[in-house]
Design an enzyme around this catalytic site. Structure first.
Site, PDB file in Angstrom:
ATOM      1  N   ASP A  78       6.512  -4.971  -5.073  1.00  0.00           N
ATOM      2  CA  ASP A  78       6.188  -3.799  -3.788  1.00  0.00           C
ATOM      3  C   ASP A  78       7.657  -3.993  -3.539  1.00  0.00           C
ATOM      4  O   ASP A  78       8.269  -4.991  -3.543  1.00  0.00           O
ATOM      5  CB  ASP A  78       5.490  -4.339  -3.003  1.00  0.00           C
ATOM      6  CG  ASP A  78       4.982  -5.191  -2.722  1.00  0.00           C
ATOM      7  OD1 ASP A  78       6.200  -6.153  -2.900  1.00  0.00           O
ATOM      8  OD2 ASP A  78       3.965  -5.436  -1.534  1.00  0.00           O
ATOM      9  N   GLU A 138       3.492  -0.776   2.421  1.00  0.00           N
ATOM     10  CA  GLU A 138       3.100  -1.071   4.150  1.00  0.00           C
ATOM     11  C   GLU A 138       2.076   0.262   3.931  1.00  0.00           C
ATOM     12  O   GLU A 138       2.589   0.632   5.312  1.00  0.00           O
ATOM     13  CB  GLU A 138       4.098  -1.160   4.789  1.00  0.00           C
ATOM     14  CG  GLU A 138       4.630  -2.703   4.677  1.00  0.00           C
ATOM     15  CD  GLU A 138       3.837  -3.843   3.726  1.00  0.00           C
ATOM     16  OE1 GLU A 138       2.925  -3.789   5.134  1.00  0.00           O
ATOM     17  OE2 GLU A 138       4.627  -5.347   4.432  1.00  0.00           O
TER      18      GLU A 138
END
Length: 387
Positions: A78, A138
């Site tokens: 990520d 997130e």
């Protein structure tokens, strides 16, 4: 510890990349600079193809082995930062106000670049390695965005693996176990609309602040009185907003927070009870209460065979005694779970020095983790596509 020597050899390059990403953090779906750096690095390593703009700002690199056609192993990292301030004194601290790599995603991106660089120079495997750089982990649905953009239709994948840094374990330790490893999550926003008045005349108001406090207390009974005690669940209210003056009873209030669970029926039960309690209190207080609950993270469940494969690779890198396989699920969430719902794979934690927790403004990632994580990811490809 058996870190791949070639990766250790370009440790300084990896550190420089990580520090640059850390100094220029970008939050979900805004990772344009980060994605451009990733794409440029991959092309420089000589990958067979590099694709940008997948799931808005995602990047996919494709590397074919020289031992012939075979299966495809995916590796994922990520790229996004958190919308928070950094309170460290690092020389390379964030230059973007309100943006901070406080979860180590800059490290994840760098580790995957390190694995790609090594594998591009050591292609003697049978099949294809796919490097997935994902945006917006997130809580913004980056994995789902890439999947919706036909990630696995455009780039078919037989297995996929990911990792996360962890200050909960020491440098040189790893943790992985099969089954449910990280919780699913829902986010919620609750809006209360009542009627205000002068604070000296509460009888003329329907006090939104009192309603918010009553609702907040009532919601905390759901886990303790409605959920099966043998099924873990968390309901946390993380934001409360009401009022603007000392002498004004507010007519509106807002609450927000998260639900965490390991069983989908528990997540659904908690959400249902929240709606029921809010509806009852709205009638009781004579106000309006709007409840918006959104499914954000699926339960992350490691697949047995792939977990064992990752455990073996981890043991090769750090040693059998440094790999923990006991059931240690966490109530934290991770949207790699959505990829594991489509493709079998596994996710592990890689320890590093430091005691400050993730998502803390003082969090510092230990650079020494970079060659360890990169070696693990590279070994996954080499072991699963051994010629």
């Amino acid at each position: 510890m058996s870190v791949i020597p070639e990766i250790q050899g370009f440790f300084s390059d990896l550190t420089a990349i990580r520090h640059d990403l850390h100094a220029h953090p970008e939050i979900g779906f805004e990772e344009k600079r980060t994605a451009a750096i990733v794409a440029e690095e991959l092309r420089g390593y000589g990958l067979d193809a590099v694709h940008e703009g997948i799931g808005v700002t995602g990047v996919v690199g494709v590397l074919n082995g020289t031992a012939g056609a075979g299966r495809t192993i995916g590796l994922r990292a990520d790229m996004d930062a958190l919308p928070m301030e950094e309170h460290t004194n690092l020389a390379y601290r964030s230059q973007n106000p309100g943006r901070f790599h406080g979860c180590g995603h800059d490290g994840h991106t760098t580790m995957l670049l390190g694995a790609a660089r090594y594998l591009a120079a050591n292609r003697d495997f049978k099949g294809t390695a796919m490097f997935v750089f994902q945006p917006a982990e997130e809580g913004l649905g980056g994995a789902r965005a890439m999947i919706a953009d036909r990630l696995f239709e455009r780039f078919p994948c037989d297995e996929i693996y990911g990792l996360h840094n962890s200050p909960e374990f020491d440098l040189g330790e790893m943790a992985i176990f099969p089954g449910k490893a990280m919780a699913g999550a829902k986010f919620f926003d609750i809006a209360i609309k009542a009627s205000g008045s002068h604070a000296a005349m509460p009888n003329k108001a329907r006090d939104a602040a009192v309603i918010a406090m009553t609702l907040g207390q009532s919601l905390q009974t759901i886990v303790s009185r409605n959920v099966d005690p043998l099924k873990p669940a968390v309901l946390s209210i993380t934001k409360i907003n009401a009022g603007s003056a000392y002498n004004v009873i507010p007519e509106t209030a807002a609450l927000a927070g998260t639900i965490r669970f390991f069983h989908d029926d528990v997540g659904d039960l908690v959400a249902s009870r929240m709606h029921e309690i809010a509806s009852g209190l709205a009638q009781s207080f004579g106000c309006e209460i709007d409840v918006d609950i959104r499914d954000v993270f699926s339960v992350l469940e490691n697949h047995p065979a792939e977990t064992e494969a990752m455990r073996q690779a981890a043991c090769e890198i750090v040693g059998d005694d440094k790999v923990y396989t006991g059931a240690r699920p966490t109530m934290g969430s991770e949207d790699f779970a959505d990829m594991l719902h489509v493709v079998p794979g596994a996710y592990c934690w890689v320890g590093h020095g430091g005691t400050v927790p993730l998502h803390n403004p003082g969090f510092v990632l230990d650079d020494a983790i970079l060659p360890i994580g990169a070696s693990l990811l590279a070994r996954m490809v080499q072991r699963r596509l051994a010629a």
